[in-house]
Motif scaffolding. Structure first.
Motif, PDB file in Angstrom:
ATOM      1  N   SER A 421     -11.073  -4.518 -26.430  1.00  0.00           N
ATOM      2  CA  SER A 421     -11.871  -5.318 -27.680  1.00  0.00           C
ATOM      3  C   SER A 421     -11.426  -6.587 -27.498  1.00  0.00           C
ATOM      4  O   SER A 421     -12.473  -7.230 -27.993  1.00  0.00           O
ATOM      5  CB  SER A 421     -11.199  -5.145 -29.834  1.00  0.00           C
ATOM      6  OG  SER A 421      -9.545  -5.119 -29.149  1.00  0.00           O
ATOM      7  N   TYR A 422     -10.421  -7.097 -26.796  1.00  0.00           N
ATOM      8  CA  TYR A 422     -10.299  -7.896 -26.439  1.00  0.00           C
ATOM      9  C   TYR A 422     -11.568  -9.047 -25.480  1.00  0.00           C
ATOM     10  O   TYR A 422     -11.566  -9.789 -25.031  1.00  0.00           O
ATOM     11  CB  TYR A 422      -9.173  -8.576 -25.869  1.00  0.00           C
ATOM     12  CG  TYR A 422      -8.130  -8.876 -26.936  1.00  0.00           C
ATOM     13  CD1 TYR A 422      -7.896  -7.939 -28.162  1.00  0.00           C
ATOM     14  CD2 TYR A 422      -7.221  -9.319 -27.069  1.00  0.00           C
ATOM     15  CE1 TYR A 422      -6.955  -8.155 -28.671  1.00  0.00           C
ATOM     16  CE2 TYR A 422      -6.115  -9.603 -28.136  1.00  0.00           C
ATOM     17  CZ  TYR A 422      -6.237  -9.139 -28.908  1.00  0.00           C
ATOM     18  OH  TYR A 422      -5.481  -8.778 -29.258  1.00  0.00           O
ATOM     19  N   GLY A 423     -12.310  -7.662 -24.702  1.00  0.00           N
ATOM     20  CA  GLY A 423     -12.596  -8.293 -23.072  1.00  0.00           C
ATOM     21  C   GLY A 423     -11.955  -8.341 -22.198  1.00  0.00           C
ATOM     22  O   GLY A 423     -10.534  -8.057 -21.400  1.00  0.00           O
ATOM     23  N   PRO A 424     -12.778  -8.835 -21.413  1.00  0.00           N
ATOM     24  CA  PRO A 424     -11.732  -8.602 -20.114  1.00  0.00           C
ATOM     25  C   PRO A 424     -10.273  -9.597 -19.503  1.00  0.00           C
ATOM     26  O   PRO A 424     -10.688 -10.761 -19.967  1.00  0.00           O
ATOM     27  CB  PRO A 424     -12.764  -8.502 -18.573  1.00  0.00           C
ATOM     28  CG  PRO A 424     -14.156  -9.685 -19.284  1.00  0.00           C
ATOM     29  CD  PRO A 424     -13.853  -9.125 -20.573  1.00  0.00           C
ATOM     30  N   GLY A 425      -9.853  -9.226 -19.311  1.00  0.00           N
ATOM     31  CA  GLY A 425      -8.590 -10.730 -18.668  1.00  0.00           C
ATOM     32  C   GLY A 425      -7.353 -10.062 -19.048  1.00  0.00           C
ATOM     33  O   GLY A 425      -6.984  -8.958 -19.241  1.00  0.00           O
ATOM     34  N   VAL A 426      -6.817 -11.550 -18.882  1.00  0.00           N
ATOM     35  CA  VAL A 426      -5.139 -11.497 -19.627  1.00  0.00           C
ATOM     36  C   VAL A 426      -4.873 -12.746 -20.326  1.00  0.00           C
ATOM     37  O   VAL A 426      -5.609 -13.210 -20.311  1.00  0.00           O
ATOM     38  CB  VAL A 426      -4.203 -11.361 -18.014  1.00  0.00           C
ATOM     39  CG1 VAL A 426      -2.674 -11.360 -18.236  1.00  0.00           C
ATOM     40  CG2 VAL A 426      -4.366 -10.774 -16.253  1.00  0.00           C
ATOM     41  N   TRP A 437      -3.365 -19.094 -23.249  1.00  0.00           N
ATOM     42  CA  TRP A 437      -4.179 -18.981 -22.638  1.00  0.00           C
ATOM     43  C   TRP A 437      -4.577 -17.335 -22.355  1.00  0.00           C
ATOM     44  O   TRP A 437      -4.253 -16.795 -22.779  1.00  0.00           O
ATOM     45  CB  TRP A 437      -3.083 -19.379 -21.155  1.00  0.00           C
ATOM     46  CG  TRP A 437      -3.332 -18.866 -20.377  1.00  0.00           C
ATOM     47  CD1 TRP A 437      -3.725 -20.048 -19.520  1.00  0.00           C
ATOM     48  CD2 TRP A 437      -3.795 -18.407 -18.496  1.00  0.00           C
ATOM     49  NE1 TRP A 437      -4.193 -20.157 -18.163  1.00  0.00           N
ATOM     50  CE2 TRP A 437      -3.725 -18.230 -17.595  1.00  0.00           C
ATOM     51  CE3 TRP A 437      -2.699 -16.529 -19.097  1.00  0.00           C
ATOM     52  CZ2 TRP A 437      -4.186 -17.594 -16.878  1.00  0.00           C
ATOM     53  CZ3 TRP A 437      -3.225 -15.756 -17.506  1.00  0.00           C
ATOM     54  CH2 TRP A 437      -3.613 -15.962 -17.318  1.00  0.00           C
ATOM     55  N   ALA A 438      -5.614 -17.552 -21.372  1.00  0.00           N
ATOM     56  CA  ALA A 438      -6.433 -17.008 -20.727  1.00  0.00           C
ATOM     57  C   ALA A 438      -6.738 -16.439 -19.919  1.00  0.00           C
ATOM     58  O   ALA A 438      -7.479 -17.867 -19.164  1.00  0.00           O
ATOM     59  CB  ALA A 438      -7.987 -16.178 -21.696  1.00  0.00           C
ATOM     60  N   GLY A 439      -6.777 -15.710 -18.634  1.00  0.00           N
ATOM     61  CA  GLY A 439      -7.436 -15.826 -17.369  1.00  0.00           C
ATOM     62  C   GLY A 439      -7.874 -14.171 -16.777  1.00  0.00           C
ATOM     63  O   GLY A 439      -7.381 -13.207 -17.142  1.00  0.00           O
ATOM     64  N   GLY A 440      -8.554 -14.983 -15.576  1.00  0.00           N
ATOM     65  CA  GLY A 440      -9.277 -13.447 -15.270  1.00  0.00           C
ATOM     66  C   GLY A 440      -8.391 -12.350 -14.236  1.00  0.00           C
ATOM     67  O   GLY A 440      -7.975 -11.359 -14.007  1.00  0.00           O
TER      68      GLY A 440
END
Length: 454
Positions: A421-426, A437-440
C-alpha cells in the motif's frame, strides 16, 4: 534541567509524556492550582488517537470517550429535524481510527497527567510564570512568587494569553471569526435525552446547543449570542439563557459546573521559535472551536517538538533540527486556522477535511524523496498502518524511535519488507509517524539519519 514546559494543558502534558519516555529531564509548571476543570476541547480527531496510541494512553481515552451524537434541531418546543454531525470516512487497514471521539477536555487531561506521572514526569501547580531572560546556554524563567527556574529550553504551552509569548515580544496576527460573542458551559439538567446533540436556533441568528458529554452526567452548552449581548457565565445567567433560548425552564438546569465567555478569533504567532523558547498550542495559534481542530493541532505541535528536543538533548543532533519545528508546524497551524474558520462559517463540512489524517510535511527540509518512481506514500506523508508478514506497523512504530521499512539499517528498528500500500521503495519513518526519507534502495538512508543525530 533540560526543558521547562509552561502550561499543563493537553499541549504541555503531551510534550511532558514524550520527553519523559525519552529520558529528558523536564518539568511542567502550571499557574492554576490544578488541572483545567472544563470540557472546552471535547473532540479528539483520528490522527490524535494515533498519537495517543503511540504515547500509551489510547485505551484509557477510548474507555472514557464516546461517539458524537446526531444533532436534533428544535423549534418552538418541537423536534423539527435530525442530522449527522460528520461526513463519514471509510475505515481501511491504514486508518484504524476514522471517526472523532467525544471526551471532555478535563478528562483527557486527567488521562495524560496519569500517564506523565507513571513515566516519572512532574507537574508543579501554582507556579505562575511572569517573565524570562535567555542567553547562549539556557533560559531563566521568573515566577510570581519571586523564584526562578533555569532550563536549556523552554516551551510556552500557556494558552492564548501566553505570558511567555508576551515576555518574548512575539506578535499574534489574525482576524475576528464572528462578530457575535459566545458562551460555553458544563451543566446538569433535566428534560432532554442524552442520545442527541440538541440545537435551538433563534430568529435573531443566535443558536444554543446542549450536547451530552460522553462518560459523564453533564451537558456542554454552546451559545452564539446576539452581537450586542454580553456573555453572563454566572449560574443565574446560564439558567436565564437556557430558559430564553429553549423550551426548558430555568429550574431544569440543576447545576452549573463551569462556564466561560469568548469571542471567536483566529490568530497565528509570527514565530514559533525565539532562541531557546518555543511556542506551542494556543500560545502559538488561537482559533474558533468549530470542527474540533485546536486541541488536536496542539497535540500535534507537542508530538512534533518532542522527538526533536530528544534528538538534540540525548542523541547529539544539531540544534538546527529544532528550526524545523517552526518550519513544519506553523504552516500546519495556518491551514488549521483557515479550516476551522471555514467550518465555523458553514463553508466546510466536518468529516474528511477535519480528521487530520491528511496533514503532513511534504515541503519540509526534513522530507527527502529520492525515488524515481513513487507510490501512494511519499516523504512527508503520515505513515499509514498496515500488516507485513504478520507484523502490524503501528505496533512496530510505537515508541520513541525511528523505523525503516523495506530494508535493514544498522541501529534502527527495521522491517525488511514495506507494505504494498506504500508503493515501491524504502521508507524511514520518523518518531512522530511521518515518512522522513524515501528511496529506491537503502542507499542514502544512513546519511539522512546522521543529520538527525542517529
Amino acid at each position: 534541567m533540560d526543558v521547562l514546559i509552561v502550561g499543563a494543558g493537553p499541549t504541555g502534558l503531551t510534550l511532558g509524556i514524550d520527553l519523559a519516555r525519552r529520558g529528558v529531564d523536564a518539568l511542567v509548571v502550571e499557574r492554576a492550582d490544578g488541572l483545567f476543570p472544563g470540557s472546552r476541547g471535547k473532540g479528539l480527531q483520528p490522527r490524535t488517537l494515533e498519537v495517543f496510541d503511540d504515547l500509551g494512553v489510547v485505551d484509557a481515552i477510548l474507555a472514557a470517550a464516546g461517539p458524537y451524537p446526531h444533532r436534533m434541531v428544535w423549534k418552538d418546543g418541537a423536534r423539527v429535524g435530525e442530522q449527522s454531525m460528520f461526513e463519514e470516512v471509510e475505515a481501511d487497514e491504514g486508518t484504524p481510527y476514522t471517526t472523532p471521539r467525544m471526551i471532555p477536555q478535563w478528562r483527557t487531561q486527567e488521562v495524560l497527567y496519569a500517564r506523565l506521572t507513571e513515566l516519572g514526569g512532574r507537574v508543579a501547580f501554582g507556579r505562575e510564570a511572569t517573565g524570562l531572560t535567555q542567553d547562549a546556554d539556557g533560559v531563566t524563567v521568573s515566577f510570581a512568587d519571586g523564584t526562578t527556574i533555569r532550563a536549556r529550553y523552554v516551551v510556552a504551552a500557556d494558552g492564548g494569553r501566553s505570558a511567555v509569548r508576551r515576555a518574548l515580544g512575539v506578535r499574534m496576527t489574525g482576524e475576528t471569526v464572528d462578530p457575535a460573542p459566545f458562551l460555553v458551559a458544563d451543566l446538569r439538567l433535566t428534560g432532554l435525552d442524552r442520545k442527541h446533540w440538541h440545537a435551538f436556533p433563534g430568529d435573531d441568528g443566535g443558536i444554543l446547543g446542549l450536547c451530552p458529554l460522553a462518560g459523564t452526567e453533564d451537558f456542554q452548552l454552546q451559545a452564539r449570542l446576539a452581537e450586542d449581548e454580553e456573555p453572563d457565565p454566572s449560574p443565574d445567567g446560564i439558567r436565564k439563557l437556557v430558559a430564553r433560548r429553549t423550551h426548558l425552564d430555568a429550574g431544569d438546569v440543576t447545576e452549573v459546573r463551569w462556564a466561560s465567555g469568548f469571542r471567536p478569533r483566529a490568530a497565528l504567532a509570527d514565530r514559533f521559535r525565539a532562541g531557546r523558547v518555543f511556542l506551542a498550542g494556543d500560545a502559538a495559534h488561537v482559533h474558533s472551536p468549530a470542527g474540533a481542530q485546536g486541541l488536536n493541532t496542539s497535540v500535534q505541535d507537542a508530538y512534533n517538538l518532542g522527538w526533536k528536543l530528544g534528538a538534540v538533548l540525548r542523541d547529539g543532533a544539531p540544534d538546527r533540527l529544532l528550526d524545523t519545528y517552526e518550519e513544519e508546524r506553523r504552516a500546519n497551524a495556518a491551514a488549521m486556522l483557515e479550516l476551522s474558520t471555514g467550518v465555523h462559517r458553514g463553508e466546510v463540512r466536518r468529516g474528511r477535511a477535519t480528521v487530520q489524517l491528511g496533514l503532513g510535511y511534504p515541503d519540509s527540509s526534513l522530507s527527502v524523496e529520492t525515488r524515481a518512481v513513487t507510490g501512494p506514500v511519499r516523504a512527508g506523508d503520515r505513515a499509514p498502518d498496515g500488516t507485513v508478514a504478520g507484523v502490524r506497523l503501528f505496533d512496530l512504530f510505537r515508541g520513541p524511535h525511528w523505523t525503516v521499512l523495506g530494508a535493514t539499517v544498522p541501529g534502527v528498528r527495521s522491517l525488511p519488507a514495506a507494505p504494498q500500500s506504500y508503493g515501491p521503495g524504502v521508507f524511514l519513518v520518523r518518531p512522530d509517524g511521518h515518512v522522513g526519507w524515501a528511496g529506491g534502495t537503502a542507499d542514502g538512508a544512513a546519511a539522512y539519519l546522521a543529520t538527525v543525530g542517529l
